[in-house]
Design a protein around this motif. Structure first.
Motif, PDB file in Angstrom:
ATOM      1  N   VAL A 120     -44.153  98.322 -33.615  1.00 31.54           N
ATOM      2  CA  VAL A 120     -43.978  97.085 -32.856  1.00 31.54           C
ATOM      3  C   VAL A 120     -42.628  96.440 -33.148  1.00 31.54           C
ATOM      4  O   VAL A 120     -41.749  96.395 -32.299  1.00 31.54           O
ATOM      5  N   HIS A 121     -42.466  95.924 -34.358  1.00 28.67           N
ATOM      6  CA  HIS A 121     -41.291  95.116 -34.668  1.00 28.67           C
ATOM      7  C   HIS A 121     -39.983  95.891 -34.510  1.00 28.67           C
ATOM      8  O   HIS A 121     -39.073  95.443 -33.792  1.00 28.67           O
ATOM      9  N   HIS A 122     -39.878  97.036 -35.148  1.00 34.17           N
ATOM     10  CA  HIS A 122     -38.627  97.793 -35.061  1.00 34.17           C
ATOM     11  C   HIS A 122     -38.444  98.433 -33.691  1.00 34.17           C
ATOM     12  O   HIS A 122     -37.321  98.552 -33.185  1.00 34.17           O
ATOM     13  N   THR A 123     -39.544  98.829 -33.093  1.00 34.54           N
ATOM     14  CA  THR A 123     -39.471  99.358 -31.727  1.00 34.54           C
ATOM     15  C   THR A 123     -38.898  98.311 -30.774  1.00 34.54           C
ATOM     16  O   THR A 123     -38.054  98.617 -29.917  1.00 34.54           O
ATOM     17  N   ASN A 124     -39.322  97.062 -30.937  1.00 34.03           N
ATOM     18  CA  ASN A 124     -38.842  95.999 -30.059  1.00 34.03           C
ATOM     19  C   ASN A 124     -37.420  95.552 -30.399  1.00 34.03           C
ATOM     20  O   ASN A 124     -36.662  95.156 -29.501  1.00 34.03           O
ATOM     21  N   GLU A 125     -37.064  95.613 -31.666  1.00 35.81           N
ATOM     22  CA  GLU A 125     -35.679  95.343 -32.041  1.00 35.81           C
ATOM     23  C   GLU A 125     -34.741  96.317 -31.330  1.00 35.81           C
ATOM     24  O   GLU A 125     -33.704  95.926 -30.777  1.00 35.81           O
ATOM     25  N   ILE A 126     -35.104  97.593 -31.371  1.00 35.43           N
ATOM     26  CA  ILE A 126     -34.272  98.620 -30.732  1.00 35.43           C
ATOM     27  C   ILE A 126     -34.159  98.349 -29.243  1.00 35.43           C
ATOM     28  O   ILE A 126     -33.065  98.410 -28.658  1.00 35.43           O
ATOM     29  N   ALA A 127     -35.282  98.050 -28.617  1.00 31.45           N
ATOM     30  CA  ALA A 127     -35.302  97.839 -27.161  1.00 31.45           C
ATOM     31  C   ALA A 127     -34.354  96.719 -26.756  1.00 31.45           C
ATOM     32  O   ALA A 127     -33.501  96.881 -25.864  1.00 31.45           O
ATOM     33  N   GLN A 128     -34.464  95.559 -27.387  1.00 29.99           N
ATOM     34  CA  GLN A 128     -33.663  94.413 -26.962  1.00 29.99           C
ATOM     35  C   GLN A 128     -32.200  94.544 -27.376  1.00 29.99           C
ATOM     36  O   GLN A 128     -31.292  94.180 -26.614  1.00 29.99           O
ATOM     37  N   THR A 129     -31.947  95.094 -28.553  1.00 29.52           N
ATOM     38  CA  THR A 129     -30.566  95.215 -29.018  1.00 29.52           C
ATOM     39  C   THR A 129     -29.792  96.243 -28.209  1.00 29.52           C
ATOM     40  O   THR A 129     -28.670  95.982 -27.737  1.00 29.52           O
ATOM     41  N   GLU A 130     -30.374  97.416 -28.025  1.00 26.48           N
ATOM     42  CA  GLU A 130     -29.656  98.472 -27.329  1.00 26.48           C
ATOM     43  C   GLU A 130     -29.527  98.164 -25.840  1.00 26.48           C
ATOM     44  O   GLU A 130     -28.555  98.593 -25.198  1.00 26.48           O
ATOM     45  N   SER A 131     -30.468  97.397 -25.295  1.00 30.19           N
ATOM     46  CA  SER A 131     -30.344  96.980 -23.897  1.00 30.19           C
ATOM     47  C   SER A 131     -29.160  96.034 -23.719  1.00 30.19           C
ATOM     48  O   SER A 131     -28.466  96.065 -22.700  1.00 30.19           O
TER      49      SER A 131
END
Length: 469
Positions: free
Chosen positions: A244-255
């Motif tokens: 959850v947490h790291h998966t969502n960090e990746i999603a928003q940052t890389e986007s």
């Protein structure tokens, strides 16, 4: 330096973005309650990571955040804010609760455990404008939508969402609670939550979308970017952060940035207590204070943590801690030998194990932080040193070995093993003379006087060795 990279599912060689420098982001504590020993396990490993990188010559910049707002109790978007929950529980404001546990955590981490202070230790509430700006940028790029309870990230916009955890997105379904929120997809997550219309929160801010507070995942992406840049070398955290947490960090940052967020994702496994998960209902949540109240050293707990590899599940029992305390006591008594040996004709003994041990310890820890192997090397080396006899113990290289162990493992062997006083040394000399005169009563009397001071004596064929009791 090699580390197991959760993203690649293999042990990868560290290749820093900038030669000679390593940037690390560590997910920090949510400061709503007293930290327990399970909380500290991962931070002990990440401290070790920084130490071995520095010993290997890297310039390390590490950011470890303080979550003082927005962490929801279910790690999703429908639970209660942990900080607000802590405030209600203690009858204080969320601000006061945060400061209380920040102070406690600082004392335990840097005063008791002796962890290296991160380069930056930012609070989420100090970066609210930057978090709002981050969401605005995502909004402009078309990654967000707004519903009744907040602004959400639309994970359907990404073809590789969930790549860290290798999630089966198609197999996910809405849960009973999230179905009512109006989210478009089960994996969508809150970037900004609105304050309830009938509730005045301690921590809330005005934003372009309405009064509210940031989502938990947002703060880490923002502070990592603000303090380390668009890309970092290593991101650390617990295995519970992966889906959850790291998966969502990746999603928003890389986007937002259009580039890889972290080159390596390194995760620590959990520690159980007596083979079960820590739970308040089971009464098996222990703190550092509990350890000290039972007469154990906090450094013994730190040494116990090292007995398992960071990627393996640990199991805390008082028997295991007792074993770690005994091991630490033995190591401290070896450290005390430096006060009882001197430079001699044997100082260039080619068979001295200390120099080779330092290299072997560094090699073990550079191979995915192999702490069990590092401890084995130290045990073996100390046993070798003790077996050599006083005349063959190299005072200088023993001291260098102890300094290296302290630099790498942070066990404070030198700091915790001061020399005994001149008066105590005279008591030992008097006891030796009494034994030579076969005055056993006097010998026993002097031994007992030393024991009151916490000093034990052990006689060998040629020497009397003092140790800490």
């Amino acid at each position: 330096m090699k580390l197991y990279n959760t993203m690649s599912r293999q042990t990868d060689e560290l290749k820093p973005l900038e030669e000679g420098k390593v940037s690390i982001y560590t997910c920090g504590l949510t400061v709503y309650s007293q930290p327990h020993i399970g909380n500290w396990v991962a931070y002990i490993y990440w401290d070790l990571l920084v130490r071995i990188l520095q010993v290997e010559g890297y310039d390390v910049t590490r950011v470890q955040n303080i979550t003082d707002v927005g962490h929801l109790t279910d790690d999703g978007d429908a639970g209660e804010d942990k900080m607000q929950k802590g405030a209600l529980r203690e009858g204080k404001t969320a601000w006061d609760v945060a400061q209380k546990y920040i102070d406690i955590a600082d004392h335990e981490a840097y005063g008791q455990l002796g962890l290296i202070h991160p380069t930056h230790l930012p609070r989420a509430t100090d970066y609210i404008p930057q978090q709002i700006a981050f969401v605005e940028e995502l909004e402009k790029k078309g990654y967000t939508y707004t519903i009744d309870d907040g602004v959400y990230f639309d994970t359907s916009k990404l073809s590789d969402y969930g790549k860290l955890a290798r999630l089966d997105i198609d197999g996910l379904e809405f849960g009973a609670r999230v179905a009512d929120t109006g989210k478009r997809n089960p994996t969508d997550f809150a970037l900004w939550k609105f304050s309830p219309a009938d509730e005045k929160r301690d921590m809330e801010w005005e934003s372009p979308w309405g009064t509210g507070f940031p989502g938990w995942h947002l703060e880490c992406s923002v502070m990592a970017r603000e303090l380390l840049g668009d890309q970092i070398d290593i991101h650390t955290g617990g295995i519970d952060h992966i889906p959850v947490h790291h998966t969502n960090e990746i999603a928003q940052t890389e986007s937002l940035t259009g580039t890889t967020f972290a080159n390596m994702w390194v995760h620590a496994n959990h520690m159980k207590v007596d083979g079960t998960k820590m739970s308040k209902s089971l009464g098996n949540i222990y703190t550092l204070a509990d350890i000290e109240e039972k007469g154990y050293s906090v450094m013994a707990f730190k040494l116990f943590v090292y007995t398992k590899h960071y990627r393996s599940e640990g199991n805390f029992t008082w028997e295991n801690l007792e074993a770690a305390q005994n091991r630490l006591s033995h190591w401290r008594n070896v450290a005390a030998l430096r006060h009882q040996t001197h430079d001699s004709l044997h100082q260039n003994d080619e068979m001295d194990p200390s120099p080779a041990a330092i290299g072997a310890i560094r090699e073990a820890l550079s191979d995915d932080l192999n702490t069990p192997e590092a401890l084995r090397i130290i045990d073996e080396t100390f046993s070798d040193i003790e077996a050599r006899g006083f005349d063959h113990i190299n005072h200088h290289t023993l001291t260098e070995l102890l300094e290296a162990i302290d630099d790498i493992l942070g066990l404070q062997l030198i700091e915790s093993t001061p020399d005994i006083t001149d008066d105590q040394k005279r008591l030992i000399l008097g006891r030796t003379q009494a034994r030579q005169n076969k005055d056993w009563m006097k010998s026993d009397e002097l031994r007992d006087r030393l024991a009151v001071d916490g000093i034990a004596v052990r006689d060998t064929a040629h020497h009397t060795i003092w140790e800490y009791k």
